[in-house]
Scaffold this motif. Structure first.
Motif, PDB file in Angstrom:
ATOM      1  N   TYR A 502      -8.687   0.734  40.337  1.00 34.67           N
ATOM      2  CA  TYR A 502      -7.567   1.206  41.138  1.00 34.67           C
ATOM      3  C   TYR A 502      -7.274   2.663  40.784  1.00 34.67           C
ATOM      4  O   TYR A 502      -7.652   3.155  39.731  1.00 34.67           O
ATOM      5  N   ASP A 503      -6.587   3.343  41.698  1.00 25.13           N
ATOM      6  CA  ASP A 503      -6.041   4.676  41.465  1.00 25.13           C
ATOM      7  C   ASP A 503      -4.527   4.579  41.581  1.00 25.13           C
ATOM      8  O   ASP A 503      -3.991   3.720  42.297  1.00 25.13           O
ATOM      9  N   ARG A 504      -3.838   5.523  40.898  1.00 25.08           N
ATOM     10  CA  ARG A 504      -2.380   5.455  40.905  1.00 25.08           C
ATOM     11  C   ARG A 504      -1.806   6.839  40.678  1.00 25.08           C
ATOM     12  O   ARG A 504      -2.196   7.537  39.750  1.00 25.08           O
ATOM     13  N   ASP A 505      -0.906   7.244  41.551  1.00 30.04           N
ATOM     14  CA  ASP A 505      -0.112   8.457  41.356  1.00 30.04           C
ATOM     15  C   ASP A 505       1.323   8.021  41.093  1.00 30.04           C
ATOM     16  O   ASP A 505       1.914   7.311  41.914  1.00 30.04           O
ATOM     17  N   SER A 506       1.884   8.462  39.949  1.00 30.60           N
ATOM     18  CA  SER A 506       3.173   7.909  39.531  1.00 30.60           C
ATOM     19  C   SER A 506       4.120   9.010  39.095  1.00 30.60           C
ATOM     20  O   SER A 506       3.791   9.831  38.234  1.00 30.60           O
ATOM     21  N   LEU A 507       5.316   9.041  39.709  1.00 29.47           N
ATOM     22  CA  LEU A 507       6.405   9.922  39.298  1.00 29.47           C
ATOM     23  C   LEU A 507       7.472   9.048  38.647  1.00 29.47           C
ATOM     24  O   LEU A 507       7.976   8.107  39.266  1.00 29.47           O
ATOM     25  N   SER A 508       7.831   9.378  37.401  1.00 25.17           N
ATOM     26  CA  SER A 508       8.787   8.553  36.665  1.00 25.17           C
ATOM     27  C   SER A 508       9.907   9.421  36.125  1.00 25.17           C
ATOM     28  O   SER A 508       9.670  10.508  35.575  1.00 25.17           O
ATOM     29  N   VAL A 509      11.149   8.923  36.280  1.00 26.52           N
ATOM     30  CA  VAL A 509      12.334   9.562  35.727  1.00 26.52           C
ATOM     31  C   VAL A 509      13.074   8.503  34.916  1.00 26.52           C
ATOM     32  O   VAL A 509      13.351   7.412  35.424  1.00 26.52           O
ATOM     33  N   SER A 626       1.753  -6.656  41.524  1.00 29.03           N
ATOM     34  CA  SER A 626       0.539  -5.905  41.830  1.00 29.03           C
ATOM     35  C   SER A 626      -0.352  -5.758  40.600  1.00 29.03           C
ATOM     36  O   SER A 626       0.121  -5.726  39.464  1.00 29.03           O
ATOM     37  N   ARG A 627      -1.659  -5.624  40.866  1.00 24.26           N
ATOM     38  CA  ARG A 627      -2.644  -5.591  39.781  1.00 24.26           C
ATOM     39  C   ARG A 627      -2.444  -4.399  38.855  1.00 24.26           C
ATOM     40  O   ARG A 627      -2.718  -4.469  37.656  1.00 24.26           O
TER      41      ARG A 627
END
Length: 762
Positions: A502-509, A626-627
Motif C-alpha cells: 500500500y501507499d499512504r500520504d498522511s498529515l497529522s496534527v 483498513s489494512r
C-alpha cells in the motif's frame, strides 16, 4: 737574611705574576657602539655598569657575559681602553615569524604550545635548542622515537629572521609483546585486558594504545593495582615495569614484574554512628559488601559514598567517613570499621542562581529538587546538578555551598555556564525497511531561554518521506506538566516494499500533555487528528481517511547504564490505550503494551536482553479497519522473515500480507564481547525471535476479482527464528548486521536471512 737586591727581584716577580684583576681602574666614560634598535643607556643599565665604577679584568668579563646571556645580542666585545669602557655589540635579529613544517601525527597547535621562541622577540639559539627538546619529548610520548627536528633560520632585510622547525616524523614505535612475570592467580591474557596499553595489531589503527608511551605504562601499573585490589589481593605490588627495544629496534617489549600476595576477604564490618536520630541499621544497609565476601576496594569506596548519602538525607552535611582497615594475616581477612565524624544538622537558607544570561531563573528553579528551608542534602544537591546538566542548556553547573557563621544554615550558589542550545543536524543511513535515508533538522532546546523545545526536521528515504514540526513546554503553568504539539506530513511508498502493498500520504496534527506519577512512572495524554490518502493494491485507487484519536499511555523507566561498555541493567515498559472515532472514517480501539528487560553480568561486558510487545485493535460497532492501520510482523520485529513477511495472505496478491488485528512478538538476545578490544565497541550477539500475528477482519476471509472469488490464506500460528549478529557502535553511528533462520513458518511466508541497519548523525 735576604739581601735588598734579592727582595726587589722577588717583588718584581710577584707583580709580574699577579692577575690582571688585581688592578682596578675607575671608569671615566662608557662608549657603546654597534647598537641600532636599543639605545646606549639601556645597554649600560643592562650591563649594570656606570661611570666611576672601579673595573678589573674579571668584572669586564662578567659584563660581557651578562650582555651575552640577555639574548638581545649575537656578539658582544667589552674591553678597557685606558679609563674608557668600550662596549661593542651586534644586535641579535628580530624573529619575524615562527612556523612548524612536516608534522602530521601531532597538530601544529599542540607543538606551538611547547615553543618559547616568540615572534618579535630576539633570535636566541639557546631558546631554539630547548624548544626542539620539548617537541621531541612530545613525539617520544606518542611513541615516535625516530623523529628529527631541524631548526632553520631564514635571513630577511632589516636584521629580521624567520625560524622554521622542520620535522621529519619517525614511524611510531609499537608494542610487540606485553608480558607478566610473577603472576600465578591471573593469566597474562586476563591482565592484558585490564591495562590500557595493547599489543600491536593492524586493526588498532583507530587508537594509539599499541604505541609505546612511558606515561601510559605508569597508568597501567595503577590499573593493575586496582584490579588486584578489587579481587582481594591487598598486598599486591608492581615490582618493576620495563619497556625495551626488540633486537631489530622496530618494536618495544613491555614486561610487568608483579608480586601478587595472598587473597583476603572482608572480616568484621562495623560503623561508628555518632547521630542519635540516624538509625544504625539503616547505615548498615548501606554497606556494599558482606562478611566473607572477597575484599574489593571499589566496594569500600561505594560504601563510603553510600554512608555519606544516608547521613546527608537526615540533614547532616559534609560528614567525613573514614575507613579503618585491620588486616588479619592468620585468617586472611580485613576487618573494616567506618568511622563517621559528627556534625550538626544544616538547613538551606537561600539558593542563588548565577551566570545565566539567557535562561530564566524560573526555568532553573523548576528543575531543582530542593527549596530554601529544606534540610541540606548533598545527595539532593547532586541530583539537582545532574538534572540541570541533562537539559544540555549548560556547559557546566557548579553547586557551591557556603556556611553562615554561627548558624546551622547554608547558602547555595548555583553557578551555570550557558552554551548554545540550538542544533543543526543531519544524517544518513540504510535499513531493509526504509532503504537509503537522508535527514536534516534544526532544534532549539531552550527557546528564548524558557526551556521550551522547538524542532523542525525532514527526512527522505527510498520508501518513506517525512516533514515534522514539534513544540514542547516542559513546565506548563509553572507546574511539572509537559505539554506540546506536533505537526507531521509523511509519505509511505510501501506498494513495492515487502508484504505491505500500500501507499499512504498522511498529515497529522496532535497535542499532548504529560506528567510524572512517581520517580519511575510517567503518563501522557494525546489528542490527534490524521488526514490520510491511502492506496491499497487490493482495493485499487486512492481513498481518503480521517482519523480522530484520543489516547493515554503510561511509561515505566528504571535503567542503570554502564557508559563505558554501553550496556544497561533494568526495565523499560509502556502501556497505552486509545480510541479512534469521533465521526472519522475509521472507528476502533487500540491497546498496546511492551516491556524490555536488561541484565548485565561478567564485568558488565555481557548483557541479556529480553523484550515482549503486544498490540490489539478492536472494531467499534463492527466497522471495517483498513489494512494500513493493522499490525504487521517481519524485518526488525521478527528477524529471519521479510518486512511484513508473515501472517495471512491474499490468494491473488500472494506477496502481500493482509495484516492482523492483534500481534504478540518478542525476542531474547545475548550480547557478548568478541576478540576485538572493548574500545572499538563491537559486540556479537545471538538471538531467538518469536511472534504471532492475529487474523485480519472477517471480511478478508475471501477475495473476489473479475467475478472470481476464493478463500484467502488465513492463519494466526506461531513463527520462530534464531540467528547471530554483530553490533558496531562506529564513530559515525551504530550499525547492526544480523543473520536469521526461520525455525517455524508457513509455506507462504517470505524469508529474509540478512538484515542491516545503519544510521549516523553529523
Amino acid at each position: 737574611m735576604m739581601g735588598k737586591k734579592s727582595f726587589y727581584q722577588g717583588a718584581l716577580a710577584v707583580a709580574m705574576l699577579a692577575p690582571a684583576g688585581a688592578f682596578a681602574a675607575p671608569v671615566s666614560r662608557i662608549d657603546v657602539t654597534g647598537n641600532q634598535r636599543m639605545d646606549a643607556e639601556s645597554i649600560r643599565i643592562l650591563a649594570d655598569v656606570k661611570t666611576g665604577d672601579n673595573l678589573h679584568g674579571e668584572r669586564v668579563n662578567q659584563i660581557a657575559k651578562k650582555l651575552q646571556e640577555s639574548g638581545y645580542f649575537s656578539h658582544v666585545d667589552v674591553r678597557m681602553d685606558g679609563d674608557v669602557l668600550k662596549i661593542k655589540i651586534t644586535e641579535a635579529p628580530i624573529v619575524s615569524q615562527v612556523t612548524v613544517e612536516g608534522n602530521d601525527d601531532i597538530s601544529t597547535d599542540d607543538l606551538k604550545k611547547e615553543i618559547r621562541l616568540k615572534e618579535r622577540a630576539s633570535y636566541d639559539e639557546s631558546v631554539i635548542g630547548a624548544d626542539v627538546q620539548r617537541m621531541l619529548t612530545i613525539y617520544q610520548r606518542k611513541g615516535f622515537f625516530g623523529t628529527k627536528i631541524e631548526p632553520k633560520k631564514i635571513t630577511l632585510p632589516d636584521n629580521r629572521v624567520n625560524v622554521v622547525y622542520e620535522i621529519k616524523e619517525g614511524h611510531p614505535t609499537y608494542i610487540r609483546d606485553i608480558d607478566f612475570v610473577g603472576n600465578k592467580k591471573f593469566s597474562g591474557r586476563a591482565l592484558r585486558g585490564e591495562i590500557l596499553s595493547r599489543e600491536h595489531a593492524w586493526w588498532r589503527f583507530m587508537t594509539q594504545f599499541d604505541v609505546f608511551d612511558e606515561d601510559r605504562i605508569l597508568y597501567d601499573q595503577q590499573m593493575l593495582r586496582q584490579f588486584y585490589l578489587r579481587n582481594g589481593y591487598v598486598d599486591f605490588q608492581v615490582k618493576n615495569a620495563n619497556g625495551v627495544f626488540t633486537p631489530d629496534r622496530e618494536y618495544y617489549s613491555v614486561t610487568f614484574t608483579v608480586e601478587e600476595g595472598d587473597k583476603y576477604k572482608f572480616g568484621k564490618l562495623s560503623v561508628d554512628n555518632p547521630f542519635d536520630d540516624v538509625p544504625t541499621d539503616e547505615l548498615r544497609r548501606a554497606f556494599k559488601m558482606d562478611e566473607n565476601d572477597t575484599y574489593n576496594v571499589d566496594l569500600v569506596e561505594e560504601t563510603i559514598s553510600a554512608l555519606r548519602s544516608r547521613v546527608a538525607d537526615y540533614g547532616y552535611a559534609f560528614v567525613t567517613v573514614e575507613p579503618v582497615p585491620v588486616k588479619n594475616d592468620d585468617t586472611k581477612t580485613v576487618d573494616m570499621a567506618f568511622k563517621i565524624q559528627k556534625t550538626n544538622r544544616i538547613y538551606l537558607n537561600s539558593i542563588n542562581i548565577l551566570g545565566n544570561v539567557r535562561t530564566f531563573d524560573r526555568v532553573i528553579e523548576q528543575l531543582l529538587p530542593m527549596r530554601a528551608g529544606d534540610p541540606f542534602s548533598l545527595q539532593t544537591i547532586e541530583e539537582g546538578r545532574q538534572k540541570l546538566m541533562r537539559t544540555r542548556y549548560f556547559k557546566d553547573v557548579q553547586m557551591i555551598p557556603s556556611r553562615i557563621a554561627d548558624a546551622n544554615m547554608m547558602n547555595l550558589d548555583i553557578k551555570v555556564e550557558e552554551q548554545p542550545t540550538g542544533e543543526l543536524s543531519g544524517g544518513f543511513g540504510w535499513s531493509n525497511i526504509n532503504g537509503f535515508m537522508v535527514d536534516a533538522g534544526i532544534t532549539e532546546n531552550n527557546f528564548m531561554g524558557r526551556g521550551q523545545t522547538v524542532q523542525l526536521r525532514g527526512s527522505i528515504a527510498e520508501y518513506q518521506k517525512q516533514a515534522l514540526f514539534s513544540f514542547t513546554e516542559p513546565y506548563l503553568f509553572g507546574r511539572a506538566l509537559s505539554a506540546g504539539f506536533d505537526v507531521s506530513y509523511t509519505m509511505y511508498d510501501y506498494s513495492s516494499l515487502g508484504g505491505f502493498g500500500y501507499d499512504r500520504d498522511s498529515l497529522s496534527v496532535s497535542g499532548r500533555l504529560g506528567w510524572r506519577l512517581t520517580d519511575h512512572w510517567t503518563q501522557m495524554l494525546r489528542l490527534s487528528a490524521t488526514f490520510d490518502q491511502n492506496y491499497d493494491l487490493q482495493t485499487s485507487g486512492w481513498r481518503a481517511a480521517n482519523l480522530y484519536t484520543l489516547g493515554t499511555s503510561w511509561r515505566y523507566h528504571n535503567l542503570h547504564t554502564n557508559f563505558e561498555q554501553n550496556t544497561h541493567t533494568g526495565v523499560v515498559g509502556n502501556v497505552g490505550i486509545s480510541y479512534t472515532g469521533f465521526g472519522g472514517t475509521e472507528s476502533f480501539m487500540r491497546y498496546n503494551a511492551d516491556v524490555i528487560g536488561f541484565v548485565n553480568f561478567w564485568d558488565d561486558r555481557w548483557q541479556l536482553r529480553s523484550s515482549l510487545d503486544f498490540g490489539a485493535l478492536q472494531s467499534i460497532g463492527g466497522d471495517y479497519i483498513s489494512r494500513v492501520y493493522r499490525y504487521f510482523l517481519g524485518g526488525e520485529s521478527l528477524r529471519g522473515f521479510d518486512v511484513a513477511g508473515v501472517g495471512s495472505r491474499n490468494w491473488y496478491y500472494s506477496t502481500y500480507s493482509l495484516g492482523g488485528l492483534w500481534k504478540l512478538n518478542g525476542s531474547t538476545q545475548l550480547n557478548f564481547p568478541i576478540f576485538i578490544p572493548d574500545e572499538y565497541q563491537i559486540k556479537g550477539f545471538v538471538f531467538a525471535d518469536y511472534g504471532i500475528l492475529g487474523k485480519p477482519p472477517a471480511a478478508e476471509d475471501t477475495f473476489c476479482i473479475a467475478g472470481h472469488c476464493a478463500p484467502n490464506e488465513i492463519d494466526q500460528s506461531l513463527r520462530t527464528s534464531v540467528g547471530v549478529g554483530i553490533y558496531w557502535n562506529t564513530p559515525m553511528g551504530p550499525m547492526n548486521f544480523s543473520w536469521g533462520w526461520p525455525m517455524k513458518m508457513t509455506k507462504y511466508d517470505r524469508e529474509q536471512r540478512f538484515l542491516l541497519s545503519f544510521e549516523t548523525q553529523f
